[in-house]
Design an enzyme around this catalytic site. Sequence first.
Site, mmCIF file in Angstrom:
data_model
loop_
_atom_site.group_PDB
_atom_site.id
_atom_site.type_symbol
_atom_site.label_atom_id
_atom_site.label_comp_id
_atom_site.label_asym_id
_atom_site.label_seq_id
_atom_site.Cartn_x
_atom_site.Cartn_y
_atom_site.Cartn_z
ATOM 1 C CB CYS A 247 79.546 7.732 40.446
ATOM 2 S SG CYS A 247 78.691 8.654 39.141
ATOM 3 C CG HIS A 332 79.089 11.783 43.841
ATOM 4 N ND1 HIS A 332 80.358 11.523 43.384
ATOM 5 C CD2 HIS A 332 78.279 11.685 42.758
ATOM 6 C CE1 HIS A 332 80.320 11.287 42.081
ATOM 7 N NE2 HIS A 332 79.061 11.379 41.681
ATOM 8 C CD GLU A 334 82.390 11.974 46.365
ATOM 9 O OE1 GLU A 334 82.223 12.553 45.286
ATOM 10 O OE2 GLU A 334 81.725 10.982 46.718
#
Length: 359
Positions: A247, A332, A334
């Site tokens: 990001c 993302h 995660e």
Amino acid sequence: MKAFLILEDGTVFTGTSIGSQREIISEIVFNTSMTGYLEVLTDPSYAGQAVVMTYPLIGNYGICHEDKESLKPWPDGYIVRELSRLPSNFRSEDTIQNFLEENDIPGISGIDTRALTKILREKGTMNGMITTNEDYDLDKIIPALKEYKPEGVVKKVTCKEPSVLKGEGYKVALMDFGAKNNIARSLNERGCDVTIYPAFTPAEEILASKPDGIMLSNGPGDPKECVSIIEELKKLYESDVPIFAICLGHQLMALATGADTHKMKYGHRGGNHPVKDLKSGKVYISSQNHGYVVDSETIHPDIAEVGFVNVNDQTVEGLRYKNKNIFTVQFHPEACPGPQDSALLFHEFIDMMGGKKNA
């Protein structure tokens, strides 16, 4: 109590006050996730913004503090169609109303969030005010809305001192530009020993700890504002230590290597964004939260190549650097609560550091 959402184009929505009754001016953005509202509220990337949830019912499974992505919520305000007052979930510890009140987050419910989202899509992200003052004066408010700009947000959200998640595997330095907890957790679960550093830590200090790899985290705001951080990333780029960035970290590394970024019309925020891995041809469903993007035409072909693209609008979703052990993604991997399609990128980072090791 009545509350009002006033946009900088003069549009006014009338609803009910939720959370704090504090008046705020903020950048109004929308998130299309159907679940994960607590993770959204505690994502530091929302510092300086007020979040519209497009899913019509928010709060129905309550608040479970274990699911927080940081110690506190970061949005300036919260905007929903309907707020559930009676959550039903065996893990629930509190209501979202109490959570907003306790953390002094003002909000508004009972408005047409579909209509609001269509305005933001058609006209682009704009600033707005949430207020309970029925005697508001548009002639005074609108100039103030147009002047607002989120500034200094990385400094606001980053940790104040280093901390460690002990592991028996590779030693990873995580630069906290507004890191979600699950980034460090995802590395630690794969055996990594993770040291989390404040955003403005000098590159020399990071390299002196002799990490096997460096992780650059997500975070809020305009990446071009992070001038001093970009200078330190230039040094990390030259170090030849493997780097994985997510990001904001992805955008900052691009800027550090000569590429450019620009603000998107309304950004990508939600849990259902398709991205294509140009190396494998696979398409992942991803979680995203960003309002800026790397300009593909400014990427120097001798430095990096586009590794991932957004299937919907073809914007850059990741870079693979040439002659360097560096790759970066805009989305993302995660993500909590998900999707988990791209979690395998953490294994790619571990392979970059030398392969499986006590993981």
